[in-house]
Design an enzyme around this catalytic site. Structure first.
Site, PDB file in Angstrom:
ATOM      1  N   LYS A  13       0.817  -1.217   0.000  1.00 38.45           N
ATOM      2  CA  LYS A  13       0.000   0.000   0.000  1.00 38.45           C
ATOM      3  C   LYS A  13       0.853   1.270   0.000  1.00 38.45           C
ATOM      4  CE  LYS A  13      -0.882  -0.470   4.931  1.00 38.45           C
ATOM      5  NZ  LYS A  13       0.016   0.524   5.528  1.00 38.45           N
ATOM      6  N   ARG A  88      -7.538   2.889  10.638  1.00 42.50           N
ATOM      7  CA  ARG A  88      -7.314   1.477  10.913  1.00 42.50           C
ATOM      8  C   ARG A  88      -8.383   0.925  11.840  1.00 42.50           C
ATOM      9  NH1 ARG A  88      -1.332   1.783   9.942  1.00 42.50           N
ATOM     10  NH2 ARG A  88      -0.550  -0.328   9.797  1.00 42.50           N
ATOM     11  N   ARG A 122      11.558  -7.360   3.956  1.00 35.12           N
ATOM     12  CA  ARG A 122      11.411  -5.902   3.869  1.00 35.12           C
ATOM     13  C   ARG A 122      12.582  -5.187   4.542  1.00 35.12           C
ATOM     14  NH1 ARG A 122       5.853  -2.786   5.076  1.00 35.12           N
ATOM     15  NH2 ARG A 122       6.265  -2.996   7.293  1.00 35.12           N
ATOM     16  N   ARG A 155      12.802  -3.032  10.095  1.00 31.97           N
ATOM     17  CA  ARG A 155      12.013  -2.333  11.109  1.00 31.97           C
ATOM     18  C   ARG A 155      11.837  -3.184  12.350  1.00 31.97           C
ATOM     19  NH1 ARG A 155       6.746   0.013   8.195  1.00 31.97           N
ATOM     20  NH2 ARG A 155       5.824  -0.916  10.046  1.00 31.97           N
ATOM     21  N   ARG A 166       0.354  -8.211  14.366  1.00 30.25           N
ATOM     22  CA  ARG A 166      -0.180  -7.113  13.559  1.00 30.25           C
ATOM     23  C   ARG A 166      -1.232  -7.620  12.581  1.00 30.25           C
ATOM     24  NH1 ARG A 166       5.065  -4.901  11.101  1.00 30.25           N
ATOM     25  NH2 ARG A 166       3.783  -3.359  10.061  1.00 30.25           N
TER      26      ARG A 166
HETATM   27  P1  AMP Z   1       2.609   1.149   9.169  1.00 34.09           P
HETATM   28  O1  AMP Z   1       3.904   1.713   8.735  1.00 34.09           O
HETATM   29  O2  AMP Z   1       1.424   1.779   8.473  1.00 34.09           O
HETATM   30  O3  AMP Z   1       2.575  -0.355   9.091  1.00 34.09           O
HETATM   31  O4  AMP Z   1       2.434   1.525  10.732  1.00 34.09           O
HETATM   32  C1  AMP Z   1       3.344   1.060  11.702  1.00 34.09           C
HETATM   33  C2  AMP Z   1       2.695   1.024  13.068  1.00 34.09           C
HETATM   34  O5  AMP Z   1       2.294   2.353  13.464  1.00 34.09           O
HETATM   35  C3  AMP Z   1       1.415   0.188  13.181  1.00 34.09           C
HETATM   36  O6  AMP Z   1       1.667  -1.192  13.371  1.00 34.09           O
HETATM   37  C4  AMP Z   1       0.748   0.833  14.397  1.00 34.09           C
HETATM   38  O7  AMP Z   1       1.338   0.401  15.599  1.00 34.09           O
HETATM   39  C5  AMP Z   1       1.082   2.304  14.205  1.00 34.09           C
HETATM   40  N1  AMP Z   1       0.026   2.988  13.416  1.00 34.09           N
HETATM   41  C6  AMP Z   1       0.130   3.483  12.156  1.00 34.09           C
HETATM   42  N2  AMP Z   1      -1.029   4.003  11.740  1.00 34.09           N
HETATM   43  C7  AMP Z   1      -1.910   3.823  12.772  1.00 34.09           C
HETATM   44  C8  AMP Z   1      -3.289   4.115  12.970  1.00 34.09           C
HETATM   45  N3  AMP Z   1      -4.026   4.700  12.006  1.00 34.09           N
HETATM   46  N4  AMP Z   1      -3.838   3.787  14.164  1.00 34.09           N
HETATM   47  C9  AMP Z   1      -3.128   3.221  15.130  1.00 34.09           C
HETATM   48  N5  AMP Z   1      -1.839   2.873  15.014  1.00 34.09           N
HETATM   49  C10 AMP Z   1      -1.234   3.179  13.845  1.00 34.09           C
END
Ligand code: AMP
Length: 208
Positions: A13, A88, A122, A155, A166
């Site tokens: 995404k 989310r 990744r 990461r 997750r």
């Molecule tokens: P991502 O890079 O989008 O996978 O985000 C990494 C982490 O940030 C996620 O696993 C969550 O812990 C946190 N995070 C990102 N976006 C959100 C959101 N909209 N709501 C809550 N936690 C978020």
């Protein structure tokens, strides 16, 4: 054009959001990137968010909703935006509906097995946040960022145990958004399993 893109970890995404941001000349707003920036700079928000992110949990809605409202009030998002990683949860979607009108919502679907395989390869740049995959989207030079030449890192939330958490949380908390946006007639399902250019092609056919 106000677009949301969501999908399980490793669905691509973020990569597709970059493409759309360039195509429409709108900002790519990733809550994950904003949290990682704050963690790197050790801000109050970053310190709070880190506790949850490292465990594979969602950051609480109140913090996340405030963050996104602040970001969307900046002038660059007035002519459109692509939201990656937000909303989310249903309360996040409802809060968003109270401040902006969303045009399209793209769900990039991949299987759980594919998600786990992809995240294992990744890598990301600690400097600019660019994301690569050793097999599917490798950097030009071995494990170095194409843009800043920094050595790429894994990461902290991409370990297998955290990835599984997750995914479970994605199914439980984020998938209900499909029905939420279907009811608004905005949901578009994209098959995220093929290679990146083919996924981009599907998206281009849906969003002209
Ligand atoms: P991502 O890079 O989008 O996978 O985000 C990494 C982490 O940030 C996620 O696993 C969550 O812990 C946190 N995070 C990102 N976006 C959100 C959101 N909209 N709501 C809550 N936690 C978020």
């Amino acid at each position: 054009m106000n677009i949301i893109i969501f999908g399980p970890q490793g669905s691509g995404k973020g990569t597709q959001a970059e493409v759309l941001a360039k195509k429409f000349n709108i900002p790519h707003i990733s809550t994950g990137d904003i949290f990682r920036d704050n963690i790197k700079n050790q801000t109050e928000l970053g310190n709070k968010a880190k506790e949850y992110i490292d465990k594979g949990q969602l950051v609480p809605d109140d913090l996340t909703i405030k963050l996104i409202k602040d970001r969307l009030s900046q002038p660059d998002s007035k002519s459109g935006f692509i939201l990656d990683g937000y909303p989310r949860t249903i309360p996040q979607a409802e809060a968003l509906d109270r401040v902006v009108d969303i045009d399209k919502v793209l769900e990039v679907w991949i299987s759980d097995e594919e998600s786990i395989t992809r995240l294992a390869g990744r890598r990301s740049c600690p400097q600019c946040g660019a994301v690569y995959h050793l097999k599917f989207n490798p950097p030009r030079q071995d494990e170095k960022c194409d843009k800043c030449n920094k050595t790429l890192i894994i990461r902290e939330d991409d370990t297998e145990e955290v990835i599984k958490k997750r995914l479970e949380q994605y199914h439980r908390q984020t998938e209900p958004l499909i029905e939420y946006y279907q009811n608004q007639d905005k949901h578009l399902k994209i098959d995220g399993m093929p290679p990146i250019p083919e996924v981009t092609k599907q998206i281009n056919e849906e969003i002209k």
